[in-house]
Design a protein around this motif. Structure first.
Motif, PDB file in Angstrom:
ATOM      1  N   ARG A   1       0.834  -1.213   0.000  1.00 39.41           N
ATOM      2  CA  ARG A   1       0.000   0.000   0.000  1.00 39.41           C
ATOM      3  C   ARG A   1       0.868   1.262   0.000  1.00 39.41           C
ATOM      4  O   ARG A   1       0.520   2.258  -0.653  1.00 39.41           O
ATOM      5  N   ALA A   2       1.979   1.229   0.728  1.00 41.65           N
ATOM      6  CA  ALA A   2       2.891   2.379   0.704  1.00 41.65           C
ATOM      7  C   ALA A   2       3.422   2.610  -0.700  1.00 41.65           C
ATOM      8  O   ALA A   2       3.492   3.754  -1.177  1.00 41.65           O
ATOM      9  N   MET A   3       3.816   1.532  -1.369  1.00 45.43           N
ATOM     10  CA  MET A   3       4.320   1.655  -2.740  1.00 45.43           C
ATOM     11  C   MET A   3       3.236   2.178  -3.680  1.00 45.43           C
ATOM     12  O   MET A   3       3.474   3.085  -4.484  1.00 45.43           O
ATOM     13  N   ASP A   4       2.040   1.620  -3.583  1.00 47.82           N
ATOM     14  CA  ASP A   4       0.948   2.037  -4.462  1.00 47.82           C
ATOM     15  C   ASP A   4       0.588   3.504  -4.262  1.00 47.82           C
ATOM     16  O   ASP A   4       0.200   4.201  -5.205  1.00 47.82           O
ATOM     17  N   ASP A   5       0.689   3.961  -3.030  1.00 43.91           N
ATOM     18  CA  ASP A   5       0.281   5.326  -2.690  1.00 43.91           C
ATOM     19  C   ASP A   5       1.273   6.375  -3.186  1.00 43.91           C
ATOM     20  O   ASP A   5       0.886   7.524  -3.426  1.00 43.91           O
ATOM     21  N   TYR A   6       2.539   5.985  -3.376  1.00 39.87           N
ATOM     22  CA  TYR A   6       3.557   7.005  -3.631  1.00 39.87           C
ATOM     23  C   TYR A   6       3.342   7.713  -4.961  1.00 39.87           C
ATOM     24  O   TYR A   6       3.093   7.092  -5.998  1.00 39.87           O
ATOM     25  N   ASP A   7       3.462   9.026  -4.922  1.00 38.60           N
ATOM     26  CA  ASP A   7       3.403   9.868  -6.112  1.00 38.60           C
ATOM     27  C   ASP A   7       4.379  11.014  -5.898  1.00 38.60           C
ATOM     28  O   ASP A   7       4.183  11.843  -5.009  1.00 38.60           O
ATOM     29  N   LEU A   8       5.443  11.043  -6.685  1.00 44.80           N
ATOM     30  CA  LEU A   8       6.479  12.058  -6.519  1.00 44.80           C
ATOM     31  C   LEU A   8       5.900  13.460  -6.548  1.00 44.80           C
ATOM     32  O   LEU A   8       6.352  14.350  -5.828  1.00 44.80           O
ATOM     33  N   ALA A   9       4.876  13.684  -7.360  1.00 38.21           N
ATOM     34  CA  ALA A   9       4.327  15.025  -7.536  1.00 38.21           C
ATOM     35  C   ALA A   9       3.344  15.433  -6.447  1.00 38.21           C
ATOM     36  O   ALA A   9       2.875  16.584  -6.451  1.00 38.21           O
ATOM     37  N   GLU A  10       3.028  14.534  -5.513  1.00 35.05           N
ATOM     38  CA  GLU A  10       2.043  14.871  -4.487  1.00 35.05           C
ATOM     39  C   GLU A  10       2.449  16.141  -3.738  1.00 35.05           C
ATOM     40  O   GLU A  10       3.563  16.265  -3.236  1.00 35.05           O
ATOM     41  N   GLY A  11       1.531  17.078  -3.680  1.00 38.31           N
ATOM     42  CA  GLY A  11       1.779  18.344  -3.002  1.00 38.31           C
ATOM     43  C   GLY A  11       2.415  19.395  -3.889  1.00 38.31           C
ATOM     44  O   GLY A  11       2.640  20.525  -3.441  1.00 38.31           O
TER      45      GLY A  11
END
Length: 400
Positions: free
Chosen positions: A284-294
């Motif tokens: 779930r941590a991997m799936d959630d990651y998005d470099l552009a978040e924020g």
């Protein structure tokens, strides 16, 4: 070579999800001597451990010495020159606090453990390095989801590393991989022995569900070409047993194939060394990651980074593709950050970063020595920016 391994209690830790625990213990290993500016942080992949090289603790199975061909004396990450640190991430099951750990009341956390993110991994590593007396890093290097972890360092601590290396990584997962990870998790949670995550004090664990999840993972890690070369349609040997999972009555009429035997073997090994709840948390941590978040986009996310970057990708990898690595490289390039995207021609799939050290080692070594000017660090020359093809790097270029 000096080695060290242990666990550091970081005290209270606040997770990105808004939860906290009173004590986060982080297991780590280090190799080599620290001289003030030679520290290299290695970020492990999904089910890896802190035992990145074969000199520290006796971690079980494939998590032991998982990059032994890359890290060590005289190797690409040369422990004669660098002080190498690898830390097990929160949520895992190799010594860092996670679902299989004991809470302050003496019970196992299970699914009461807070949700974890890649950002939580990064912050815990920064705190660990502070405890070890390490300030600015020479480099952060990661493979697979560890590459996401390395990229998060460039975003979260832009002044804290001279070099960032993403090996077989991406800024985010695509929909196909998200779907397969979702199926893998449902294999675990559908196992009646999972018991809502509360199985630690029972007589049975969700081994069937975890085994199926791992089998899905292994299919993702191999390429179509490598699977055909390894297995084809061949039947397994005469003595092969079809006993890993229940089978339907008609199965005896059909061959038990090499590819099935391989998947069953890998699953049997995996359930002996890994925790089902940890697998849920880490995927779930991997799936959630998005470099552009924020941020507005990937380029804005890394714009403050003050070092150089290297992306290494593999042509046969459909889990973290060459196109996804080029997206990462373009983000650095657009902000004027020196970057190289080194594309390796390989048919080994995602596993290439582990099984082809002769192709990973030279560009990684030369980048750590000289940045993007390293002699075997080859960029794509922005071929994809104009819609062209990637320029694969052949093994012949790596001769020393």
């Amino acid at each position: 070579m000096k080695t060290d391994s242990g666990t550091v209690d970081l005290g209270r830790f606040d997770f990105a999800a808004g939860d906290e625990i009173g004590s986060l213990e982080v297991a780590y290993e280090s190799y080599g001597e620290f001289d003030g500016d030679n520290a290299v942080l290695v970020c492990h992949a999904l089910t890896g451990s802190q035992n990145v090289a074969g000199y520290g603790s006796e971690t079980a199975g494939q998590a032991r010495a998982w990059w032994n061909d890359i890290v060590g004396p005289g190797k690409a990450i040369d422990t004669n020159d660098y002080y190498v640190v690898c830390a097990n991430v929160p949520g895992s099951c190799y010594g860092t606090t996670g679902p299989p750990s004991t809470d302050p009341e003496g019970d196992m956390y299970g699914t009461d453990f807070p949700p974890v993110t890649v950002g939580d991994w990064t912050r815990s590593q920064r705190l660990l390095l502070d405890e070890l007396g390490v300030g600015r890093l020479h480099a952060v290097v990661g493979g697979s989801v560890g590459a996401m972890n390395a990229l998060d360092w460039a975003k979260r601590y832009p002044d804290d590393a001279r070099y960032v290396v993403s090996v077989a990584g991406a800024a985010r997962l695509d929909a196909q991989c998200l779907a397969l990870d979702a199926v893998a998790r449902r294999a675990i949670t559908s196992d009646p022995d999972w018991n809502g995550g509360d199985y630690y004090d029972t007589d049975a664990e969700p081994t069937d569900g975890l085994a199926l999840a791992r089998q899905i993972g292994h299919v993702m890690y191999l390429s179509k070409a490598s699977m055909e070369g390894k297995f084809g349609r061949r039947a397994a040997g005469r003595d092969a047993q079809r006993d890993s999972f229940p089978s339907d009555p008609a199965a005896a009429f059909f061959p038990y194939r090499d590819v099935e035997s391989y998947l069953d073997y890998q699953a049997e090994k995996f359930v002996d060394r890994f925790d089902a709840n940890s697998y849920l948390y880490l995927t779930r941590a991997m799936d959630d990651y998005d470099l552009a978040e924020g941020y507005e986009d990937d380029a804005a996310a890394v714009a403050a980074f003050e070092g150089e970057a290297l992306a290494i990708s593999f042509t046969g990898d459909w889990h973290f593709t060459t196109e996804q690595s080029e997206t990462v490289a373009r983000a650095f390039r657009e902000t004027g950050i020196p970057v190289a995207h080194h594309v390796v021609e390989s048919d080994h799939g995602h596993d290439a970063f582990l099984v082809e050290p002769e192709k990973v080692g030279p560009p990684l070594r030369d980048f750590l020595d000289d940045g993007v000017d390293g002699r075997s660090v080859h960029d794509t020359d922005e071929a994809t920016d104009s819609g062209g093809d990637f320029a694969p790097v052949h093994a012949s270029l790596f001769s020393r």
